[in-house]
Each structure stands twice: as C-alpha cells, then as structure tokens.
Design a protein around this motif. Structure first.
Motif, short mmCIF file in Angstrom:
data_model
loop_
_atom_site.label_atom_id
_atom_site.label_comp_id
_atom_site.label_asym_id
_atom_site.label_seq_id
_atom_site.Cartn_x
_atom_site.Cartn_y
_atom_site.Cartn_z
N GLY A 1 0.82 -1.21 0.00
CA GLY A 1 0.00 0.00 0.00
C GLY A 1 0.85 1.26 0.00
O GLY A 1 0.60 2.20 -0.75
N LEU A 2 1.88 1.29 0.83
CA LEU A 2 2.77 2.45 0.88
C LEU A 2 3.55 2.63 -0.42
O LEU A 2 3.70 3.76 -0.91
CB LEU A 2 3.73 2.33 2.06
CG LEU A 2 3.12 2.55 3.44
CD1 LEU A 2 4.12 2.20 4.54
CD2 LEU A 2 2.65 3.98 3.58
N ALA B 1 1.22 4.01 -3.07
CA ALA B 1 0.99 5.44 -2.88
C ALA B 1 2.18 6.26 -3.34
O ALA B 1 2.04 7.32 -3.96
CB ALA B 1 0.66 5.73 -1.42
N LEU C 1 2.21 6.46 -7.16
CA LEU C 1 1.20 7.42 -7.64
C LEU C 1 1.64 8.85 -7.40
O LEU C 1 1.41 9.73 -8.24
CB LEU C 1 -0.15 7.16 -6.97
CG LEU C 1 -0.92 5.98 -7.52
CD1 LEU C 1 -2.19 5.78 -6.72
CD2 LEU C 1 -1.26 6.19 -8.98
N ALA C 2 2.27 9.11 -6.28
CA ALA C 2 2.72 10.46 -5.96
C ALA C 2 3.79 10.95 -6.93
O ALA C 2 3.90 12.15 -7.17
CB ALA C 2 3.24 10.52 -4.53
N SER D 1 3.60 5.35 -12.73
CA SER D 1 2.61 5.54 -11.66
C SER D 1 1.46 4.54 -11.71
O SER D 1 0.92 4.18 -10.67
CB SER D 1 2.06 6.97 -11.71
OG SER D 1 3.06 7.88 -11.32
N GLY E 1 1.36 1.71 -9.41
CA GLY E 1 0.90 1.92 -8.04
C GLY E 1 -0.45 1.26 -7.80
O GLY E 1 -0.70 0.73 -6.71
N PHE F 1 -1.55 -1.45 -5.15
CA PHE F 1 -2.75 -1.30 -4.34
C PHE F 1 -3.61 -2.57 -4.39
O PHE F 1 -4.17 -2.96 -3.37
CB PHE F 1 -3.59 -0.11 -4.79
CG PHE F 1 -3.12 1.22 -4.29
CD1 PHE F 1 -2.43 1.35 -3.10
CD2 PHE F 1 -3.40 2.36 -5.01
CE1 PHE F 1 -2.01 2.59 -2.63
CE2 PHE F 1 -3.00 3.61 -4.55
CZ PHE F 1 -2.31 3.72 -3.36
N SER G 1 -9.05 0.52 -7.19
CA SER G 1 -7.76 0.08 -7.73
C SER G 1 -7.93 -0.48 -9.14
O SER G 1 -7.11 -0.23 -10.02
CB SER G 1 -7.14 -0.98 -6.82
OG SER G 1 -6.86 -0.45 -5.55
#
Length: 77
Positions: A14-15, A18, A21-22, A28, A31, A35, A65
């Motif tokens: 999960g981290l 993220a 995506l950031a 990206s 990500g 997820f 997701s």
C-alpha cells in the motif's frame, strides 16, 4: 506468524503504491497494481481477524484500484 506477514505485506504494498502514484510519472500506473496486492492482503487479514468493516472497505478500495489499472494501464496505452 502468517497473520503478521499478511499485515506487513498489505502495509508495504500500500505504501509503495501510494509513493508510485505520488511520483506521477509513466510508472505511476503500477501503483494501482501494488494497491491491488495490498487490497488482497488486507481482505485476507480482515477475514482472518473477523474485521468485517476492513473487508468491506478493502472491497471498495479494490474497485477503485481496478479503475486505476484500467485508466492508467489499459486505456492510456
């Protein structure tokens, strides 16, 4: 032991998802794949611990997701 492993897999994927995506770059979309792995781990964790609310929430997050995978990795290619 299995329960703790599943919990940490859910957390780490999960981290990392993220973070990808950031970055908002061509990678990206991956990500959302991370997820999805996180969603599966948290659903499994929720089932093992009888955390019904977590399972329901992760089913909803799985839908978002999947939308992200569709948008970032299938439609835009």
């Amino acid at each position: 032991m299995l329960l703790e492993l599943v919990e940490w897999i859910g957390c780490a994927t999960g981290l990392c998802g993220a973070a990808l995506l950031a970055l908002n770059n061509r990678y990206s979309g991956w990500g959302f794949v991370l997820f999805l792995l996180s969603n599966v781990a948290w659903i499994y964790f929720g089932l093992l611990t009888h955390a019904t609310g977590m399972v329901v929430m992760q089913i909803g997050f799985t839908a978002t997701s999947l939308m992200g995978v569709w948008r970032w990795m299938i439609v835009t290619r």
